[in-house]
Design a protein around this motif. Sequence first.
Motif, PDB file in Angstrom:
ATOM      1  N   GLY A   1      20.084   7.403 -36.176  1.00 21.18           N
ATOM      2  CA  GLY A   1      18.834   6.969 -35.493  1.00 21.18           C
ATOM      3  C   GLY A   1      18.240   5.943 -35.980  1.00 21.18           C
ATOM      4  O   GLY A   1      17.763   6.076 -37.534  1.00 21.18           O
ATOM      5  N   GLY A   2      16.790   5.588 -35.616  1.00 18.90           N
ATOM      6  CA  GLY A   2      16.158   4.800 -36.605  1.00 18.90           C
ATOM      7  C   GLY A   2      15.126   4.956 -36.914  1.00 18.90           C
ATOM      8  O   GLY A   2      14.581   5.234 -38.239  1.00 18.90           O
TER       9      GLY A   2
ATOM     10  N   TYR B   1       4.851   0.552 -35.338  1.00 16.91           N
ATOM     11  CA  TYR B   1       6.378   1.819 -34.878  1.00 16.91           C
ATOM     12  C   TYR B   1       7.629   1.789 -35.358  1.00 16.91           C
ATOM     13  O   TYR B   1       8.226   0.524 -35.657  1.00 16.91           O
ATOM     14  CB  TYR B   1       6.748   2.003 -33.085  1.00 16.91           C
TER      15      TYR B   1
ATOM     16  N   GLY C   1       9.026   5.044 -36.029  1.00 18.23           N
ATOM     17  CA  GLY C   1      10.155   6.606 -35.457  1.00 18.23           C
ATOM     18  C   GLY C   1       9.113   8.131 -35.964  1.00 18.23           C
ATOM     19  O   GLY C   1       7.705   7.531 -35.796  1.00 18.23           O
TER      20      GLY C   1
ATOM     21  N   GLU D   1       7.875  -4.462 -39.183  1.00 17.47           N
ATOM     22  CA  GLU D   1       9.012  -5.022 -38.338  1.00 17.47           C
ATOM     23  C   GLU D   1       9.009  -6.393 -38.073  1.00 17.47           C
ATOM     24  O   GLU D   1       7.926  -6.980 -38.032  1.00 17.47           O
ATOM     25  CB  GLU D   1       8.628  -4.526 -36.349  1.00 17.47           C
TER      26      GLU D   1
ATOM     27  N   VAL E   1      15.378  -1.598 -36.232  1.00 18.65           N
ATOM     28  CA  VAL E   1      15.684  -0.801 -35.305  1.00 18.65           C
ATOM     29  C   VAL E   1      15.558  -1.559 -33.916  1.00 18.65           C
ATOM     30  O   VAL E   1      16.513  -1.813 -33.029  1.00 18.65           O
ATOM     31  CB  VAL E   1      14.705  -0.092 -35.473  1.00 18.65           C
TER      32      VAL E   1
ATOM     33  N   LYS F   1      19.646   1.409 -32.425  1.00 14.51           N
ATOM     34  CA  LYS F   1      19.608   1.280 -31.650  1.00 14.51           C
ATOM     35  C   LYS F   1      21.316   0.561 -31.053  1.00 14.51           C
ATOM     36  O   LYS F   1      21.643   0.461 -30.936  1.00 14.51           O
ATOM     37  CB  LYS F   1      18.482   0.141 -31.211  1.00 14.51           C
TER      38      LYS F   1
HETATM   39  N1  PLP Z   1      11.766   1.534 -36.436  1.00 16.54           N
HETATM   40  C1  PLP Z   1      11.256   0.686 -34.943  1.00 16.54           C
HETATM   41  C2  PLP Z   1      10.976  -0.356 -35.071  1.00 16.54           C
HETATM   42  C3  PLP Z   1      11.178   1.276 -33.717  1.00 16.54           C
HETATM   43  O1  PLP Z   1      10.990   0.601 -32.547  1.00 16.54           O
HETATM   44  C4  PLP Z   1      12.567   2.819 -33.314  1.00 16.54           C
HETATM   45  C5  PLP Z   1      11.848   3.149 -31.975  1.00 16.54           C
HETATM   46  O2  PLP Z   1      11.808   2.520 -30.817  1.00 16.54           O
HETATM   47  C6  PLP Z   1      12.343   3.871 -34.089  1.00 16.54           C
HETATM   48  C7  PLP Z   1      12.068   2.792 -36.465  1.00 16.54           C
HETATM   49  C8  PLP Z   1      13.111   4.772 -34.110  1.00 16.54           C
HETATM   50  O3  PLP Z   1      14.164   4.863 -34.226  1.00 16.54           O
HETATM   51  P1  PLP Z   1      14.494   5.899 -33.070  1.00 16.54           P
HETATM   52  O4  PLP Z   1      13.668   6.540 -32.073  1.00 16.54           O
HETATM   53  O5  PLP Z   1      16.520   5.779 -32.834  1.00 16.54           O
HETATM   54  O6  PLP Z   1      14.921   7.750 -34.558  1.00 16.54           O
END
Ligand code: PLP
Length: 463
Positions: free
Chosen positions: A118-119, A152, A154, A227, A262, A290
């Motif tokens: 995941g992210g 954000y 993770g 981001e 992400v 995602k």
């Molecule tokens: N990076 C960003 C920019 C995110 O918005 C998110 C989750 O919303 C993540 C990382 C973390 O991803 P995950 O919840 O799939 O671990």
Amino acid sequence: MSDYSTQQLMEKDKAHFTHPWTVFDVYKHEGALPIGRAEGCYIYDTDNNRYLDAVGGLWCNNIGTGREEMADAIAEQVRLMSYSSPFVDLTNVPATLLAEKLASLAPGDLDHVFYSCGGSTAVDTAFRLIHYYQNCRGKHDKKHIISRKSSYHGSTFAAMSIGGKAGDHPPEFDYLSDTIHHVSAPKFYGDSSGKTEAEFLDALIQELEDKIIELGGEDSVAAFFAEPILGAGGVIVPPQGYHQRTWELCQKYDILYVSDEVVTAFGRLGHWFASADEFNIQPDIITCAKGLTSGYQPLGATIYSDKIHQVISEEGHGRCFAHGFTYSGHPVACAAALKNIEIMERENLAGNVSELAPYFKERLESLLDLPIVGDVRGRGFMWCVEFVANKDNYELFPEELDIGKRISNLADGKGLIVRPIVHLNVMSPPLNLTREDIDFIVDTLRSSIEEVVAELNSEGYQL
Ligand code: PLP
């Protein structure tokens, strides 16, 4: 759908399921609404009430839910081979083909893919890859990471420490703080202290350069995480030129640029990836998850450059990249991602975003005539509405009023899910949304906001 009533499910849930970001005091009383099924842009609770899910799950439902061909692709892969080890001497066909596909879609020389779950694990992988790369180069003191407040990234220990949202750092948790540093978020609305946008941008760039120098410059700073649009921190679209200028600083001081896509990848802003196509920069690493599978399967990817790969894979050092997960390159998740990308290409979903984004913007901006709508911002299919008590001085409502939730609760009752984040309502709907869906979202938001304004006025506000 289930042998249990909605009430029974909520009681079981409260007893046993610790949710991400549980506010225990509230959850104990309110619980969580059980969702039983989903179709396209819609989700249905276990009493069969229908909601347009304008959050797209959690910024992830890019192609819409319940697609038969996704179910078929996943089932087919499960029947063929549900799992095999990804560790070095074995591989699997979907993982190989997806890596090749991602390398072709990612900008420039980002030709190498490391899979995760995941992210958060994609970001954690980037973090470890950065250390590995700098150490392989003999740059053992290059350890500092810079990211932004309100970001954000993770929820692993490293990813959460890199993130800069104040609300995500409650004192009961611990964080890595000696090598991770946060500079200001590029949020112009409400935070520009009377500067013009150009002055505000100059100040942000100066602050970043000052921070790099303070930490020891080229010898000490390893990477910058950003981001393209800060998502959970409030859909913050930086001033024009911000990305290019931060990227140039990274070039100047030999700092790796990590673009955390992400949320922003896979069509959300009308492109496969936003870094180059929307913001004109070439990162060294892109993290994504995602929309990679549209949430049909958990999967993350850390896509990194030839430059990094050449250094870490140089022969003759006997090096081992001692990092990875049982589910790195999971065949079922990778098969889902391949089918997801195929659907996005065939239906030109990024094109739909580009075509409808101006309409979405225009309709959302029509809410600015309401007395508590201070700002509407976003790009593509990534938007938020910011609520303020006073538009002249950007004064916010007291936190205990929970203005975002108060409005989104009313919207829920009218069949619309938007995501409340303190004084914001956030949207990231599926990419096949129609004009009619956009009208429904904006009309429902308007009536919900108007009702809350009327309530607040009867509670003594003069709005
Ligand atoms: N990076 C960003 C920019 C995110 O918005 C998110 C989750 O919303 C993540 C990382 C973390 O991803 P995950 O919840 O799939 O671990």
